[in-house]
Design an enzyme around this catalytic site. Structure first.
Site, PDB file in Angstrom:
ATOM      1  N   ASP A  13       0.830  -1.198   0.000  1.00  0.00           N
ATOM      2  CA  ASP A  13       0.000   0.000   0.000  1.00  0.00           C
ATOM      3  C   ASP A  13       0.868   1.254   0.000  1.00  0.00           C
ATOM      4  O   ASP A  13       1.897   1.315   0.688  1.00  0.00           O
ATOM      5  CB  ASP A  13      -0.878  -0.012   1.267  1.00  0.00           C
ATOM      6  CG  ASP A  13      -1.808   1.178   1.325  1.00  0.00           C
ATOM      7  OD1 ASP A  13      -2.719   1.249   0.482  1.00  0.00           O
ATOM      8  OD2 ASP A  13      -1.621   2.041   2.212  1.00  0.00           O
ATOM      9  N   GLU A  65       1.928  -0.409  -5.008  1.00  0.00           N
ATOM     10  CA  GLU A  65       0.821   0.474  -5.373  1.00  0.00           C
ATOM     11  C   GLU A  65       1.358   1.861  -5.679  1.00  0.00           C
ATOM     12  O   GLU A  65       1.747   2.612  -4.775  1.00  0.00           O
ATOM     13  CB  GLU A  65      -0.204   0.556  -4.236  1.00  0.00           C
ATOM     14  CG  GLU A  65      -1.502   1.205  -4.680  1.00  0.00           C
ATOM     15  CD  GLU A  65      -1.926   2.411  -3.865  1.00  0.00           C
ATOM     16  OE1 GLU A  65      -2.960   3.008  -4.202  1.00  0.00           O
ATOM     17  OE2 GLU A  65      -1.224   2.787  -2.903  1.00  0.00           O
TER      18      GLU A  65
HETATM   19  C1  ARE Z   1      -9.377   8.460   5.633  1.00  0.00           C
HETATM   20  C2  ARE Z   1     -10.284   9.652   5.349  1.00  0.00           C
HETATM   21  C3  ARE Z   1      -9.463  10.917   5.268  1.00  0.00           C
HETATM   22  C4  ARE Z   1      -8.640  11.095   6.541  1.00  0.00           C
HETATM   23  C5  ARE Z   1      -7.783   9.865   6.737  1.00  0.00           C
HETATM   24  C6  ARE Z   1      -6.949   9.917   8.012  1.00  0.00           C
HETATM   25  O1  ARE Z   1     -10.956   9.432   4.120  1.00  0.00           O
HETATM   26  O2  ARE Z   1     -10.345  12.025   5.110  1.00  0.00           O
HETATM   27  O3  ARE Z   1      -7.813  12.244   6.408  1.00  0.00           O
HETATM   28  O4  ARE Z   1      -8.633   8.714   6.813  1.00  0.00           O
HETATM   29  O5  ARE Z   1      -7.733  10.022   9.132  1.00  0.00           O
HETATM   30  C7  ARE Z   1      -7.851   4.770   2.173  1.00  0.00           C
HETATM   31  C8  ARE Z   1      -8.938   5.756   1.768  1.00  0.00           C
HETATM   32  C9  ARE Z   1      -8.746   7.095   2.434  1.00  0.00           C
HETATM   33  C10 ARE Z   1      -8.623   6.936   3.943  1.00  0.00           C
HETATM   34  C11 ARE Z   1      -7.402   6.048   4.165  1.00  0.00           C
HETATM   35  C12 ARE Z   1      -7.104   5.814   5.653  1.00  0.00           C
HETATM   36  O6  ARE Z   1      -8.909   5.903   0.356  1.00  0.00           O
HETATM   37  O7  ARE Z   1      -9.881   7.908   2.143  1.00  0.00           O
HETATM   38  O8  ARE Z   1      -8.461   8.217   4.546  1.00  0.00           O
HETATM   39  O9  ARE Z   1      -7.643   4.755   3.583  1.00  0.00           O
HETATM   40  O10 ARE Z   1      -8.167   5.234   6.295  1.00  0.00           O
HETATM   41  C13 ARE Z   1      -2.810   8.609  -3.287  1.00  0.00           C
HETATM   42  C14 ARE Z   1      -1.731   7.612  -2.875  1.00  0.00           C
HETATM   43  C15 ARE Z   1      -2.215   6.184  -2.903  1.00  0.00           C
HETATM   44  C16 ARE Z   1      -3.500   6.019  -2.099  1.00  0.00           C
HETATM   45  C17 ARE Z   1      -4.514   7.024  -2.662  1.00  0.00           C
HETATM   46  C18 ARE Z   1      -5.819   6.969  -1.885  1.00  0.00           C
HETATM   47  O11 ARE Z   1      -0.604   7.766  -3.738  1.00  0.00           O
HETATM   48  O12 ARE Z   1      -1.222   5.348  -2.331  1.00  0.00           O
HETATM   49  O13 ARE Z   1      -3.997   8.361  -2.574  1.00  0.00           O
HETATM   50  N1  ARE Z   1      -4.010   4.644  -2.154  1.00  0.00           N
HETATM   51  C19 ARE Z   1      -3.804   3.686  -1.027  1.00  0.00           C
HETATM   52  C20 ARE Z   1      -5.002   2.767  -0.813  1.00  0.00           C
HETATM   53  C21 ARE Z   1      -6.159   3.567  -0.272  1.00  0.00           C
HETATM   54  C22 ARE Z   1      -5.802   4.011   1.141  1.00  0.00           C
HETATM   55  C23 ARE Z   1      -4.403   4.438   1.267  1.00  0.00           C
HETATM   56  C24 ARE Z   1      -3.475   4.313   0.255  1.00  0.00           C
HETATM   57  C25 ARE Z   1      -3.941   4.838   2.615  1.00  0.00           C
HETATM   58  O14 ARE Z   1      -5.260   2.017  -1.948  1.00  0.00           O
HETATM   59  O15 ARE Z   1      -7.347   2.845  -0.281  1.00  0.00           O
HETATM   60  O16 ARE Z   1      -6.641   5.129   1.527  1.00  0.00           O
HETATM   61  O17 ARE Z   1      -3.569   3.625   3.272  1.00  0.00           O
HETATM   62  C26 ARE Z   1      -3.106  11.225  -7.835  1.00  0.00           C
HETATM   63  C27 ARE Z   1      -1.766  10.963  -7.181  1.00  0.00           C
HETATM   64  C28 ARE Z   1      -1.814   9.679  -6.374  1.00  0.00           C
HETATM   65  C29 ARE Z   1      -2.955   9.744  -5.381  1.00  0.00           C
HETATM   66  C30 ARE Z   1      -4.262   9.981  -6.113  1.00  0.00           C
HETATM   67  C31 ARE Z   1      -5.400  10.125  -5.126  1.00  0.00           C
HETATM   68  O18 ARE Z   1      -3.356  10.254  -8.827  1.00  0.00           O
HETATM   69  O19 ARE Z   1      -0.747  10.853  -8.173  1.00  0.00           O
HETATM   70  O20 ARE Z   1      -0.583   9.503  -5.687  1.00  0.00           O
HETATM   71  O21 ARE Z   1      -3.059   8.506  -4.665  1.00  0.00           O
HETATM   72  O22 ARE Z   1      -4.178  11.165  -6.877  1.00  0.00           O
HETATM   73  O23 ARE Z   1      -6.568   9.864  -5.788  1.00  0.00           O
END
Ligand code: ARE
Ligand code: CA
Length: 531
Positions: free
Chosen positions: A255, A286
């Protein structure tokens, strides 16, 4: 390391100095091939020579059973995945995580959103998917069914909110005691980038996803960012992952790998033991596309495989494009993969959607119905990447929880209700899993298309397939590349004795077949399902 400089160096040492090989050097139970080398030439040689495989093996088709509880995953391995020929299953993050006790701000109305599991509290495995004992039992059951287990590893950060976990812990942000690995290691303030002053944004958050230091050292959506650049944090994370490997896990979906960064990912991977099968663990990173240079998915292929997050957009656009028709044009898929600008298939875990892209508009999802199934079947036929079939709970808002008890524990998957979308069980998808396994690496040939939404191609002389993404059935006459005979259509039936439980396809002496492909449907035949 799949192809790290260190592994190449070890291999070279092994080749040039076999003379230094000495008897009696004992290796760790998990195979010392992964350990960072600090020893003599002789021990370096022994380590390299003993590693049964220098890269992780091809996992075959994986099912991604997102947030299925452990008992349901185990049952699916036995009842469906193993018999269907799936080689692996990816499961949701198993470590203890945030368990919200109150709603957040604004229009927040869901107490236990699916994303609680992405906020680790410790590395004991009490999660909303079940207990540590249930996790271990699931891994055992799946392995017995011939299905290897791949874990979603959250290693970039700890929580961003809350104070209570599924494991019953109370915690404060930036202070997580008794992590449950490595002699009860804990994380304190000094283990987070915020306190080391390494984050260069004024807010402490990643304000600019193209800024290298921010991406690595600032907080992704407010999640406490671990100092993965320190020996202590690397050691603790490796201890967590090695615990999972010890339980029989075969590798990881990493992740937020972009936010860990290549040097730290490599350092952690180099500390990982071999799997119980004696191979290197899968390391599927990822990395969303869009970042420049070193932040691009391509730039991460030297550290492992990457998730095919740009591919999902091309698949979506091919199968379902602009209004008004929303029909797309799958004839565009004549070129797909590295030739259409994606990462090389050998370096990519491919899929039609995952849990992020099914929600964010990048991908098709279960709401696309037959078109989503067709795209999944096409991916299995294409030969691009290590394909995953995604199956999860249905939702109406982006934060929806999977079905749970009142305290957030995920209840057993029930594929007979509309609460779950069990794409992995679809008969046509299962037919294509078998087809995929049978054609193996045979080259694509005899491409045919109507310039619009009907395509057909073969894979060597082993299999042939056609897809119709249009609104009307279409009659086609095409070269299959298969020898003459009557074949069972494995999308709609199974060969059973000398007959087929579904429709058949007649291949003439010249290899050609005339047949009708249903609207939003596929036909697939293979040499070993000739009647
Ligand atoms: C939640 C709440 C937030 C709060 C946070 C902390 O929604 O409001 O601030 O908690 O309290 C998942 C959810 C998030 C959630 C998080 C933790 O999607 O909403 O936050 O869990 O519970 C970037 C990253 C990429 C990431 C995406 C989401 O690069 O790694 O953002 N994806 C992974 C997972 C997600 C997960 C996380 C990471 C965190 O697959 O499911 O989040 O563990 C452009 C950029 C990308 C960026 C993208 C965002 O393309 O180039 O880098 O991705 O925009 O759409
Ligand atoms: Ca980070």
């Amino acid at each position: 390391m799949q192809h790290s400089p260190r592994r190449r160096l070890l291999r070279r040492c092994a080749l040039v100095s076999t003379v230094a090989m000495t008897v009696g050097l004992s290796l760790g139970a998990n195979g010392a091939g992964a350990q960072p080398s600090t020893g003599t030439a002789a021990s370096v040689t022994a380590q390299a020579a003993a590693a049964p495989e220098l890269s992780s093996p091809d996992p075959g088709v994986m099912a991604n059973l997102f947030e299925w509880n452990w008992n349901s995953v185990g049952k699916e391995c036995t009842d469906v995945l193993g018999p269907a020929g799936y080689g692996g299953v990816q499961v949701a993050p198993p470590q203890d995580s945030l368990r919200r006790t109150k709603l957040g701000d604004g229009n927040d109305s869901i107490l236990h959103p699916w994303w609680e599991v992405y906020q680790p509290v410790d590395y004991k495995l009490t999660s909303r998917m079940g207990s540590e004992a249930e996790f271990k039992a699931m891994v055992k059951t799946c392995r017995q069914a011939g299905v290897k287990v791949y874990v979603d590893a959250v290693i970039n950060h700890m929580t961003g909110q809350g104070d209570t976990s599924y494991g019953g812990r109370t915690y404060q942000r930036y202070a997580y005691s008794d992590l449950g690995v490595d002699h009860n290691a804990s994380y304190a303030n000094s283990d987070f980038h915020k306190y080391s002053g390494d984050c260069t944004s004024t807010t402490g958050a990643i304000d600019d996803f193209n800024n290298l230091a921010q991406v690595r050292n600032c907080e992704l959506v407010g999640l406490s960012d671990l100092r993965t650049d320190t020996a202590k944090v690397r050691k603790t994370l490796a201890a967590y992952l090695n615990k999972l490997l010890g339980y029989g896990v075969s590798g990881f979906r990493v992740d937020a790998a972009k936010h860990v960064g290549q040097p730290d990912l490599d350092a952690i991977y180099n500390r990982l033991h071999n799997t119980v099968d004696g191979t290197r663990p899968l390391w599927a990173l990822e990395v969303f596309g869009g970042g420049p240079g070193i932040l691009s998915p391509q730039a991460f292929t030297t550290s492992g495989k990457v998730l095919g997050l740009d591919g999902v957009k091309q698949i979506r656009d091919a199968f379902k494009s602009y209004p008004d028709a929303h029909l797309g044009s799958i004839a565009t898929l004549k070129v797909f993969g590295a030739d259409s600008g994606l990462t090389a298939g050998s370096k990519t875990v491919s899929f039609v959607q995952n849990h992020d892209t099914e929600r964010n508009g990048d991908a098709l999802n279960y709401k696309d119905g037959a078109r989503n199934l067709l795209a999944t079947q096409w991916l299995l036929a294409s030969g691009y990447g290590t394909p995953q079939v995604y199956a999860a709970f249905t939702f109406s808002t982006n934060d929806d929880s999977p079905p749970t008890t009142a305290d957030g524990m995920i209840t057993d998957t029930d594929c007979t209700t509309s609460a779950w979308s069990c794409t992995d069980r679809n008969a046509g998808v299962i037919g294509m899993v078998g087809w995929h396994n049978y054609v193996g690496k045979a080259k694509q040939q005899n491409w045919w298309d109507d310039g619009q939404n009907v395509i057909a191609f073969g894979r060597g002389a082993k299999g042939w397939v056609a897809f119709n993404n249009g609104p009307a059935a279409k009659k086609i006459t095409v070269q299959t590349g298969l020898s003459a005979g009557t074949y069972c259509d494995v999308v709609h039936g199974k060969k059973s004795g000398g007959s087929c439980t579904g429709p058949t396809v007649e291949v003439k002496d010249n290899g050609k077949a005339t047949l009708t492909v249903r609207a939003t449907g596929a036909v697939a035949i293979r040499a070993n399902a000739r009647l």
